[in-house]
Every structure is written in structure tokens, then in C-alpha cells.
Design a protein around this motif. Structure first.
Motif, PDB file in Angstrom:
ATOM      1  N   ASN A  77       0.842  -1.192   0.000  1.00  0.00           N
ATOM      2  CA  ASN A  77       0.000   0.000   0.000  1.00  0.00           C
ATOM      3  C   ASN A  77       0.875   1.239   0.000  1.00  0.00           C
ATOM      4  O   ASN A  77       1.937   1.253   0.615  1.00  0.00           O
ATOM      5  CB  ASN A  77      -0.909  -0.001   1.238  1.00  0.00           C
ATOM      6  N   ARG A  79       0.546   5.682   0.294  1.00  0.00           N
ATOM      7  CA  ARG A  79      -0.263   6.882   0.510  1.00  0.00           C
ATOM      8  C   ARG A  79       0.512   8.050  -0.066  1.00  0.00           C
ATOM      9  O   ARG A  79       1.693   8.228   0.242  1.00  0.00           O
ATOM     10  CB  ARG A  79      -0.549   7.107   1.990  1.00  0.00           C
ATOM     11  N   TYR A  81       0.542  12.225  -0.826  1.00  0.00           N
ATOM     12  CA  TYR A  81       0.018  13.518  -0.397  1.00  0.00           C
ATOM     13  C   TYR A  81       0.490  14.574  -1.386  1.00  0.00           C
ATOM     14  O   TYR A  81       1.685  14.667  -1.671  1.00  0.00           O
ATOM     15  CB  TYR A  81       0.528  13.853   1.012  1.00  0.00           C
ATOM     16  N   SER A 107      -2.036  -1.138  -3.727  1.00  0.00           N
ATOM     17  CA  SER A 107      -3.221  -0.340  -3.422  1.00  0.00           C
ATOM     18  C   SER A 107      -2.722   1.037  -2.993  1.00  0.00           C
ATOM     19  O   SER A 107      -1.557   1.203  -2.610  1.00  0.00           O
ATOM     20  CB  SER A 107      -4.059  -0.994  -2.331  1.00  0.00           C
ATOM     21  N   ARG A 108      -3.594   2.056  -3.090  1.00  0.00           N
ATOM     22  CA  ARG A 108      -3.099   3.407  -2.852  1.00  0.00           C
ATOM     23  C   ARG A 108      -4.217   4.350  -2.477  1.00  0.00           C
ATOM     24  O   ARG A 108      -5.348   4.223  -2.934  1.00  0.00           O
ATOM     25  CB  ARG A 108      -2.413   3.924  -4.118  1.00  0.00           C
ATOM     26  N   THR A 109      -3.858   5.324  -1.675  1.00  0.00           N
ATOM     27  CA  THR A 109      -4.700   6.467  -1.381  1.00  0.00           C
ATOM     28  C   THR A 109      -3.915   7.706  -1.751  1.00  0.00           C
ATOM     29  O   THR A 109      -2.708   7.772  -1.506  1.00  0.00           O
ATOM     30  CB  THR A 109      -5.058   6.510   0.120  1.00  0.00           C
ATOM     31  N   CYS A 110      -4.569   8.677  -2.369  1.00  0.00           N
ATOM     32  CA  CYS A 110      -3.920   9.936  -2.719  1.00  0.00           C
ATOM     33  C   CYS A 110      -4.824  11.069  -2.251  1.00  0.00           C
ATOM     34  O   CYS A 110      -6.009  11.097  -2.598  1.00  0.00           O
ATOM     35  CB  CYS A 110      -3.680  10.012  -4.236  1.00  0.00           C
ATOM     36  N   VAL A 111      -4.256  11.951  -1.459  1.00  0.00           N
ATOM     37  CA  VAL A 111      -5.064  13.044  -0.909  1.00  0.00           C
ATOM     38  C   VAL A 111      -4.385  14.384  -1.153  1.00  0.00           C
ATOM     39  O   VAL A 111      -3.160  14.476  -1.218  1.00  0.00           O
ATOM     40  CB  VAL A 111      -5.317  12.857   0.606  1.00  0.00           C
TER      41      VAL A 111
END
Length: 131
Positions: A77, A79, A81, A107-111
Motif C-alpha cells: 500500500n 499513501r 500527499y 493499493s493506494r490512497t492519494c489526498v
């Protein structure tokens, strides 16, 4: 649960705050968010633009992982920013994706955020699993 292992990696960028490069437990490695700082010259200006900064961040992550005997192929994973989300999202993605084998993206989150340390445009942290 095994004991926590706190890692500071020789040759990786100097932390910009009080943290270790990574913390490991039970085969899981959490890599602290890396900034686009030059590991050989922490006082150097940051690279210009999100593409160059993303390359530096990814290279810094590779340095940390390499110091732990790991590679990007073990990333589960990520993340990301970004301080200028709308402007920089597509450009960051092009660079980010080039560091992984086709079809093997974590998997990834980008904020979008209002600011990052060192006035960086991008920061990325990772969760990694040992074989």
C-alpha cells in the motif's frame, strides 16, 4: 506479536522531523513518508516541479527499502500527499507508475493537503510486506 524493530537506514535522507525511516513488526514494514530531499545534500533546494519531486521521493523510498533488503515489488500500500492536487495529480501518477512493474501496482490512497514539510509538493509513505 513480535517486538517492534525501529530502522534508521544509512545513506537514506536525513529525517526532517523526529521519526525513524521505518518500523517493522511481524514481517510488516511501515516506511515513513519521504520528502523530495537530496540524501547527499539535505540543504539543497528541492527539485522544481512535481515530476522531479516525485522521482526524488520514489528514489528516496527505494533507498530506505534497499537498506532493509527490500524493493518496490514488496509494496502492499502507498499513501500519496499532494499540495496541488488538481494541478499535479496526473503528472505525479505518470512518474509514480513508472517505478512499478506493469500490472503490479500497490493499493493506494492519494489526498490533497494544504502543506507539507520543506514546502514539498509531494510526499509518499509505504506499507511493505517481507517475503
Amino acid at each position: 506479536m513480535s517486538d517492534l524493530l525501529f530502522h534508521m537506514v544509512q545513506g537514506a535522507p536525513r529525517p526532517v522531523a523526529p521519526f525513524n525511516h521505518a518500523v517493522e513488526v511481524d514481517g510488516w514494514v511501515m516506511v515513513t513518508g519521504q520528502m523530495p530531499t537530496d540524501p547527499n545534500d539535505p540543504e539543497a533546494p528541492l527539485p522544481a516541479g512535481v515530476e522531479a519531486q516525485t522521482r526524488r521521493v520514489m528514489d528516496n523510498l527505494k533507498l530506505v527499502l534497499g537498506g532493509l533488503g527490500l524493493g518496490l515489488d514488496r509494496v502492499v500500500n502507498a499513501r500519496v500527499y499532494l499540495t496541488e492536487f488538481r494541478r499535479d495529480y496526473a503528472a505525479m501518477n505518470r512518474v509514480y507508475e513508472s517505478y512499478f512493474e506493469p500490472g503490479r501496482l500497490p493499493s493506494r490512497t492519494c489526498v490533497g493537503v494544504t502543506g507539507l514539510a520543506c514546502d514539498a509538493l509531494v510526499e509518499i509513505d509505504l506499507m511493505v510486506r517481507r517475503p
